[in-house]
Design an enzyme around this catalytic site. Structure first.
Site, mmCIF file in Angstrom:
data_model
loop_
_atom_site.group_PDB
_atom_site.id
_atom_site.type_symbol
_atom_site.label_atom_id
_atom_site.label_comp_id
_atom_site.label_asym_id
_atom_site.label_seq_id
_atom_site.Cartn_x
_atom_site.Cartn_y
_atom_site.Cartn_z
ATOM 1 N N LYS A 66 -21.150 23.314 -22.325
ATOM 2 C CA LYS A 66 -20.712 24.542 -21.436
ATOM 3 C C LYS A 66 -19.370 25.072 -22.284
ATOM 4 O O LYS A 66 -19.278 26.229 -22.249
ATOM 5 C CB LYS A 66 -20.411 24.097 -20.090
ATOM 6 C CG LYS A 66 -19.066 23.474 -19.818
ATOM 7 C CD LYS A 66 -18.897 23.448 -18.163
ATOM 8 C CE LYS A 66 -17.587 22.553 -18.186
ATOM 9 N NZ LYS A 66 -16.359 23.225 -18.799
ATOM 10 N N THR A 67 -18.597 24.256 -22.858
ATOM 11 C CA THR A 67 -17.231 24.809 -23.281
ATOM 12 C C THR A 67 -17.852 25.495 -24.559
ATOM 13 O O THR A 67 -17.134 26.535 -25.058
ATOM 14 C CB THR A 67 -16.259 23.776 -23.632
ATOM 15 O OG1 THR A 67 -16.084 22.954 -22.237
ATOM 16 C CG2 THR A 67 -15.024 24.367 -24.194
ATOM 17 N N GLN B 293 -21.701 19.384 -9.811
ATOM 18 C CA GLN B 293 -20.587 18.719 -9.979
ATOM 19 C C GLN B 293 -19.284 19.606 -9.127
ATOM 20 O O GLN B 293 -18.448 19.426 -9.332
ATOM 21 C CB GLN B 293 -19.991 18.952 -11.354
ATOM 22 C CG GLN B 293 -21.046 18.198 -12.432
ATOM 23 C CD GLN B 293 -20.558 18.081 -13.720
ATOM 24 O OE1 GLN B 293 -19.602 17.536 -14.254
ATOM 25 N NE2 GLN B 293 -21.151 18.593 -14.812
ATOM 26 N N ASP C 139 -14.765 29.549 -16.397
ATOM 27 C CA ASP C 139 -15.260 28.086 -16.575
ATOM 28 C C ASP C 139 -15.224 27.458 -15.158
ATOM 29 O O ASP C 139 -14.104 27.995 -14.150
ATOM 30 C CB ASP C 139 -14.186 27.659 -17.640
ATOM 31 C CG ASP C 139 -14.729 26.291 -17.981
ATOM 32 O OD1 ASP C 139 -15.886 25.870 -17.643
ATOM 33 O OD2 ASP C 139 -13.824 25.623 -18.501
#
Length: 752
Positions: free
Chosen positions: A45-46, A265, A230
């Protein structure tokens, strides 16, 4: 500060895109309109977030100052800045890349006068906030023992997390918590007088700026052509409202917003995170594109299969299934053990075995549900000389509440221990200020006596103000009684007596902050630790040796932490101990939040599983020492929810793991039958548990009604809210429980 000279030659846009898998590339290239990237654990994802930002710049879609990218931690913000600098070949200084708070502070400083502040405003830290709240309460003649400043601050912070200034607190809450709302108004007025804000104000004042000043809203909507977020699943209501204001056009359509997150998460509901923000994304931003990142680059096939099978039980999710092209690896090992001591010994032995086979200690982690669980593992690791570190918090005996309790025990055992006396004389608060303590020290030096004796002599002579004199006389009366009981009372019982009569336990019970319950659990675990020693002196000597052994040797260390602290980390081997009902999932979470709490606990289990690259060892014990007494434990329902094909169940010889369908504790005899290596898999189902948690009583409980609870005993209903009850228990104080867990008092014999 970054410099262009320190940044290597940047790759081309084509090279960047070629390095991505198809789903990652789709997420990067979807530049028009709202986009939600559902990024499973270990799916990059980053990389997607930073590559997307670089792609926008390299294709000329926007300049650096027309993009805002926000995340939650300074560490994540630094990583994002460094990656973008490498990809673009440009230093990122001055860009709008940072945490929610840092970017909000930057905007607020520019327009501070519009909310009644100067641009030089100060941002208060937690200690400053508490001091200010305490001053307000004292000025209002409020007893800070009954209404602790931390509790008031926690209530104010919850309102701010929801984007609510005092004037917007809903009428029903204002009526129910009127005095706290009054404190909130005074607190905000004092902050303005001081030209100060707290962290909650940074977003709250930004909302005021954008909602009340159309010119500013238009300015920032025009400035930020692209916004990237994010960890969107961790946003609270205030952050969500801020993003909506910046991204929605006047007709309700959404502009170029890209949120990256994973609803599976979302584990911070207890501190204000709202999972609904990510679940509602398509409704909030019509026409949104959803991209799922499901190819995992971290874990083996068995680990991903187990994690996916477990999380599929949740209903509050958008859905995705992790997969990998890497090897299947070893199945997850589920180890049944006799008790907590056996579990700690097993984990220590396994870590040593892994180390001998070449696995570095830094690649091994032990992840527990609650902080109090670390104690037995710390004791075992110290006894075998296994280097370890506690991440996300202090070691067990270094925790504030443990140091405080041990200080009480030290001064009872050794009256000459002046350092311990100094720590506890005003803990809980007894009105002993600097001047009073100096007076006691002066008398001790003058008469060459310990501080306890100096205090006794000053009181005997009528020293101090009448109120303080009465308080300290009461303290000495308790102290003398504790000393007198030392020879004949078991030291565990004496410790419980000290913590109760000193009001130290009550101090934490009155704290309405998220960490207060954990501190109380740690104090209970302290009693368990003491039960392993014959005398108080033996225990205190052990603590001294443990503290000395804690000195960092600089060698490689295994990691020990809670599951919450582990989010974002990864290790080759992960141990997940304590997978038992009431520990994990947490009984308190289930009783307070029902099915919603159960789903967050399951997400926490999913986070634990997906921290591992190669191996997972889950363990549970048949017996636990609780308050000095043995109780029988049953495996967590999460053990049974793991798909069988991904799990290898093992047990100590003689153990038997059958369980009552409604999860009542098994009798000891059931654990002492056959001698076999592979017991049957426990037959625990979510549906079965749901019947316990969510069962509806035909009886409608009323305020004032007497009830019975299996753990807390008899009590009286204080408040009702549907199936949620607040009960004043006779011996356990106020608790919030689901109605399904209590019965009318006259039916208590049937329940037990």
């Amino acid at each position: 500060m970054q410099s262009a000279l320190s940044i290597p030659q940047a790759p081309s846009d084509a090279e960047i895109l070629e390095s991505l898998n198809p789903a990652q590339r789709e997420a990067v290239e979807a530049l028009d309109g709202p986009v939600l990237v559902l990024a499973g654990a270990g799916t990059g994802k980053t990389r997607v977030l930073t590559t997307r930002l670089a792609h926008i710049l390299l294709t000329g879609r926007a300049s650096p100052f027309q993009i805002m990218a926000v995340t939650f931690t300074n560490k994540a913000a630094r990583e994002m800045q460094e990656r973008v600098a490498r990809l673009t070949g440009q230093p990122t200084e001055g860009w709008f890349l940072g945490t929610f708070h840092s970017i909000a502070a930057r905007i607020l400083r520019k327009h501070a006068e519009r909310v009644g502040l100067k641009s030089t405003f100060t941002i208060l830290d937690a200690d400053d906030q508490l001091r200010l709240i305490k001053q307000i309460l004292e000025a209002e003649n409020v007893d800070t023992k009954r209404t602790p400043p931390r509790m008031v601050l926690a209530i104010i912070e919850r309102w701010k997390d929801r984007g609510l200034p005092p004037e917007k607190v809903p009428a029903d809450e204002a009526a129910e918590q009127g005095r706290f709302l009054k404190f909130y108004r005074i607190y905000q007025d004092r902050l303005k007088t001081l030209n100060a804000v707290d962290f909650g104000d940074l977003l709250l004042h930004n909302l005021t700026l954008l909602q009340n000043h159309a010119d500013l809203l238009q300015e920032y909507q025009h400035r930020f052509r692209y916004i990237l977020v994010d960890e969107y699943q961790d946003t609270n209501v205030a952050q969500y409202l801020w993003l909506r204001l910046l991204m929605l056009n006047s007709d309700g359509s959404a502009r170029n917003l890209c949120c990256v997150g994973d609803e599976d998460q979302s584990i911070y509901g207890w501190r204000g995170a709202e999972i609904g923000n990510i679940l509602r994304f398509e409704r909030d931003f019509p026409g949104a594109k959803i991209v799922r990142l499901e190819e995992n680059y971290r874990s083996t096939g068995h680990i991903l299969g187990a994690a996916s099978g477990l999380i599929a039980r949740n209903s509050s999710r958008l859905g995705k299934t992790l997969w990998t092209t890497s090897e299947e690896g070893a199945p997850l090992r589920v180890q049944s053990l006799w008790d907590g001591e056996s579990e700690a010994r097993f984990v220590g032995d396994e870590i040593e075995s892994l180390q001998r086979k070449g696995t570095g200690l830094s690649q091994i982690a032990v992840l527990v549900r609650a902080g109090f669980q670390t104690r037995e593992f710390e004791e075992r690791f110290l006894s075998i000389g296994l280097p370890y570190r506690v991440i996300g918090g202090p070691r067990f005996y270094e925790r504030q509440e443990i140091r405080d309790a041990v200080a009480y025990l030290r001064v009872i055992s050794v009256p000459e221990d002046d350092l311990a006396f100094e720590r506890i004389i005003n803990l809980p608060k007894r009105g002993v200020g600097t001047a009073s303590l100096q007076l006691i020290h002066q008398r001790a030096r003058q008469d060459s006596v310990p501080l306890t004796e100096a205090l006794r002599r000053i009181l005997g002579e009528g020293g101090f103000t009448p109120k303080l004199r009465t308080t300290l006389q009461g303290f000495l009366m308790h102290y003398d009684r504790w000393r007198a009981r030392l020879p004949d009372m078991p030291h565990t019982e004496l410790t419980e007596l000290v913590l109760e009569e000193s009001s130290y336990t009550a101090m934490w019970q009155n704290e309405k902050t998220p960490d207060a319950a954990g501190r109380l659990e740690n104090l209970k675990e302290l009693i368990n630790a003491m039960a392993e020693f014959d005398t108080l002196q033996g225990f205190l000597e052990h603590v001294s040796l443990v503290m000395e052994a804690h000195k960092d040797t600089g060698t490689e260390q295994a990691s020990l932490m809670t599951l919450h602290a582990a989010k974002g980390l990864e290790f080759d081997v992960v141990f997940l101990p304590g997978w038992e009902e009431e520990i994990f999932p947490s009984r308190r979470t289930l009783e307070e939040n029902g099915v919603k709490g159960l789903e967050e606990e399951r997400r926490l289990a999913y986070v634990g599983l997906t921290r591992a690259r190669k191996r997972i060892i889950i363990s549970h014990a048949a017996n636990r020492l609780v308050h000095g007494s043995w109780t029988h434990a049953i495996p967590s329902r999460f053990v049974a929810e793991l798909p069988e094909k991904h799990v290898d169940v093992q047990a100590e010889p003689g153990m038997f793991a059958s369980h009552h369908p409604e999860f009542r504790p098994s009798r000891h005899a059931e654990f002492a039958t056959a001698d076999f290596h592979h017991p049957p898999r426990p037959q625990i189902t979510v549906e079965g548990y749901a019947r316990v948690v969510e069962r509806k009583s035909e009886h409608r409980f009323r305020k004032g009604e007497r009830v019975f609870h299996q753990k807390f005993g008899y009590g009286t209903v204080a408040l009702t809210d549907g199936d949620k009850l607040e009960i004043e228990f006779d011996h356990s104080g106020a608790k919030k429980v689901m109605a399904g867990f209590v019965v009318p008092a006259d039916k208590a014999s049937e329940a037990s």
